[in-house]
Every structure is written in C-alpha cells, then in structure tokens.
Design a protein around this motif. Sequence first.
Motif, mmCIF file in Angstrom:
data_model
loop_
_atom_site.group_PDB
_atom_site.id
_atom_site.type_symbol
_atom_site.label_atom_id
_atom_site.label_comp_id
_atom_site.label_asym_id
_atom_site.label_seq_id
_atom_site.Cartn_x
_atom_site.Cartn_y
_atom_site.Cartn_z
ATOM 1 N N MET A 293 0.836 -1.208 0.000
ATOM 2 C CA MET A 293 0.000 0.000 0.000
ATOM 3 C C MET A 293 0.864 1.249 0.000
ATOM 4 S SD MET A 293 -2.672 -1.324 2.947
ATOM 5 C CE MET A 293 -3.744 0.105 2.816
ATOM 6 N N SER A 294 0.284 2.359 -0.518
ATOM 7 C CA SER A 294 0.964 3.654 -0.465
ATOM 8 C C SER A 294 0.851 4.222 0.950
ATOM 9 C CB SER A 294 0.332 4.622 -1.468
ATOM 10 O OG SER A 294 -0.999 4.940 -1.061
ATOM 11 N N PRO A 295 1.708 5.175 1.305
ATOM 12 C CA PRO A 295 1.637 5.766 2.647
ATOM 13 C C PRO A 295 0.254 6.326 2.986
ATOM 14 C CG PRO A 295 3.676 6.400 1.594
ATOM 15 C CD PRO A 295 2.876 5.668 0.550
ATOM 16 N N SER A 296 -0.374 7.003 2.025
ATOM 17 C CA SER A 296 -1.697 7.576 2.297
ATOM 18 C C SER A 296 -2.732 6.485 2.529
ATOM 19 C CB SER A 296 -2.132 8.479 1.141
ATOM 20 O OG SER A 296 -2.193 7.746 -0.074
ATOM 21 N N GLU A 297 -2.594 5.369 1.805
ATOM 22 C CA GLU A 297 -3.535 4.258 1.998
ATOM 23 C C GLU A 297 -3.326 3.592 3.346
ATOM 24 O OE1 GLU A 297 -4.244 2.678 -2.598
ATOM 25 O OE2 GLU A 297 -2.478 1.987 -1.461
ATOM 26 N N ILE A 298 -2.077 3.502 3.797
ATOM 27 C CA ILE A 298 -1.783 2.933 5.119
ATOM 28 C C ILE A 298 -2.426 3.777 6.213
ATOM 29 C CG2 ILE A 298 0.055 2.450 6.765
ATOM 30 C CD1 ILE A 298 1.883 1.859 4.379
ATOM 31 N N LEU A 302 -5.416 2.616 8.839
ATOM 32 C CA LEU A 302 -5.276 2.717 10.290
ATOM 33 C C LEU A 302 -6.328 3.642 10.886
ATOM 34 C CD1 LEU A 302 -1.411 2.884 10.882
ATOM 35 C CD2 LEU A 302 -2.991 1.096 11.645
ATOM 36 N N ASN A 303 -6.611 4.718 10.167
ATOM 37 C CA ASN A 303 -7.615 5.658 10.664
ATOM 38 C C ASN A 303 -8.985 4.998 10.767
ATOM 39 O OD1 ASN A 303 -8.554 8.492 11.284
ATOM 40 N ND2 ASN A 303 -9.755 8.110 9.435
ATOM 41 N N GLN A 304 -9.353 4.192 9.798
ATOM 42 C CA GLN A 304 -10.627 3.476 9.847
ATOM 43 C C GLN A 304 -10.695 2.540 11.049
ATOM 44 O OE1 GLN A 304 -10.564 2.113 5.497
ATOM 45 N NE2 GLN A 304 -12.765 2.378 5.847
#
Length: 456
Positions: A293-298, A302-304
């Motif tokens: 995954m890309s950093p933004s997707e990671i 995690l936020n979810q």
Amino acid sequence: MRHDYQSEKAYVPAWLRGMKLRSPERHLRSRFHQATQWLVNLLEGPDKSQFGSYQAWRRTFMHKRLSLGLALGSLYFASFTVLDGLRLITSHQPLDASWLINLITTFSLLGCLLALQTPFGARHQGFAFLGLTWSITVLTEIPPTLAGTVDPDLKGWTMTFFAQATIIPFRWRLHLISQLGAYAYYFGVNGALGLQLFPPGFVPENVLFDMAWICALPNLVVYLYERLSKGEFHVYQRLQEEQRRSQRLLLNILPQSVASRLMAEDRTIADNFAEVTVLFADIVNFTGVSAQMSPSEIVALLNQIFSMFDNLAEHYGLEKIKTIGDAYMVVAGLPHHRPDHASAIADMALAMQDALAEFNQTTGYNLSTRTGIHTGPVIAGVIGIKKFAYDLWGDTVNTASRMESHGVPGEIQVTQTTYECLKYHYRFEERGTVSVKGKGEMQTYLLKARKIQPSE
C-alpha cells in the motif's frame, strides 16, 4: 440567547418592586442600600458571554444605562426642587411656575423609570429615552415660554445632550431625534406664539451654528462608541469561539478533568491510581498488508480501524491513551475511579475483535488483533511543555505491553491479576505459564467471552 423583560428584571431595584421590613429603621437602611447597589450595578456592562448577538447585548446594556440616566435625572431634579422650594419659603416668596415645572419634571422622569421596568417599556426603550430627554429639555422650557421671555438654552442643551451621550452611548439616530425634538419645541412653539426666538445679545447665525454643533458632536461620540462596542463584541465572540475550539482540541488530547487542571495550574500533573486495567492491542500482520500500500492508503486504513476502536472506547467510558504505530492503548479506572474497570476493558477487548471481524467482511482484509491486559497501580499525568500528552507509567503498563507482545494472534491474553477480577463473569482458557521478558514466568489466561448470566 433570548433576552426580554424577564431577563431584565434583575436591573429593577428592590425598592421599586416594594419590600416589606420589620422596622422603619431597617426599612430605610435596607432600601438605601438596595438603591445604592442598584445604581452601582447599572454602571457595569452586561456579561458578553451570556448573549448570542450584539443587538441582545446592546438592548440589555441600554436598559441598564437608561435606568441609570432616569434615576440620576430624577435625583437631580428632586434635589433641585427641594432646595428651590426651601429658598422660596425662607425668603417668604410664593412658589413660582419654575418650581412647579421642576416638580413635574421629577415625576415625569420617575414615571419613565417605572415604565421602563414594564414588559412594554423593556421592549420599546426608545420611548423612555425620549421621555428622559424631553422631560429635561422641553418641560423646563415651559416657564420661559409662559413668561414670554425665552432665550436659547445653549448651556442646558449642551449639558443634557453630552450627558446622555456619555451615559447612554447607543443608537445615535435616537439621540438625534431627541435633540431635534427639543429644537422643534423651541422654534415651533415659541415661534407659533410669536415670541422673540433670538433675544437681544444673541446673534442668530451664531446661535444656529452652536446648536448644530451641540447636536453633531454628541451624535458623533455615540456613533463612534457604538461602532467600537460592536466591533469589540464581535471580536470577543470570535475569541470565545477560538477558545472553545482550542478547548475541544485539548479535550481530544487530555481528559476533561486533567485539561481543566492543566489550564488552571500550569504545572506538571502526576496522579497515583491504586488499581486500573490497561489494554494493549496490536494489529497482526499489518506490516505485511501495508507493504503493498501507499503511505496515504496505510494511514487511511489505520484511521478506519482506530476510529472504530475510539468509538468503542467512548461507548464503554474508557480513556484512550495513545496509538503507537499499529498498536492501540486504552485504560479503564482513570482519571475517575470505577469499580468495574476490569470488566469494562474485557468488554472493550471482545468488542474490538467483533468490530475487526465485521470490518474484514466489509473490506476483504484478513486482519486480527493480538491483545494483552493487566490490572494494577499506575501513575498517570502530563509532563513536558511541548506536544504534551496524557500518559501512564509503572510496572502495570509494562506488564500489559508484555502480555500483548507475548500473546497469541487473534487472542486476548490476561494476567493472573486480571483473571481473578473477571473469572466469575467471563469464560477463559488457561494458557499456562509464559516466559515474559523482564518478568520471568507468568501464569496467563486467554479471554474468550462473557458468561451468560441466568437473568440474561
């Protein structure tokens, strides 16, 4: 916030509402004290934090200042009437029309003051304002009119208009109407009666020039003051909103009681808690999943997950401490003690498993948690001066972290201490002794579910 007559009754003096006392001496002393306190209260502006709009704040402020102006005017003319009456009596002269007009002015001002305290007067303050001005500038001009020897009262107009601009510096248009009303009487009534409007010694151009400036300057003062007050009120509202926003942000970082203490005391905060329950949960195999995954997707993933955990923590009344990478830390039993801290954490741990399983079904991931729980004493507080956070210290925290790191994927591992707190209401599987770094051999258990009670 709505402000009407009911909210303005606080400005009505008790001596106007009538107050029964047991003795004449106490009656006089009490009423004098009440009247003094009332006048002092009228000098203070209303609290801006109690009003949602400038108009509501101005209405209350104007009500107070109108009451003050009418009270001072009544006191002035009452005193003047008494002194003038004593002078005429001691000089054995009959009471003249001037004395009678001053007496009428006194009652007119008192009448306006009483009317201002009624619901109608509180809603229509302009009538009381005009009554205040015209009682002084019109009624007092009647004796010269009756005597047929009028002259421009430049001194009286100046004193009146500037006094009302100082005491009641709101609604400049109302000030202008009151001033023009006084001039209208002087020129209209006296002119209609054929009286000489500019007696000998008065130059018409100079009189008109003075009258124009006597009007203009007080109105300019009121206009500028009101603009300043309006701007100040809106700045105050913005500051209050920024303060509320800062407080909301602070409460997202610290418990409310701790945030209040920090703002009030501005020092290091450290509290001892004899018994709390601490939970650490780590997302199993998150590193492998995030590698694709890309950093933004990671961060989004995690936020979810952590947002789900945050909602559960709020539901069970727990205190989230922090996240460390893909690990989640929460505690029960502080900053306020609760006897069911162990069961609250157990319910949270089980709910986290269920929430993550539902998340997997929705998203297609295959994630699980490895959870560790321990019960014992901790120190909790805030240290440092930058990027501070509410944190925990002590062996209990270290042990709970070890329970997570030495745990089983998809399981909730608890210590013997926590097991003793929960064994009558929850089902466990004994795992046996586990070699824990820094602790040696420890007896541990795996929390499975809450027992179904007969009443359930």
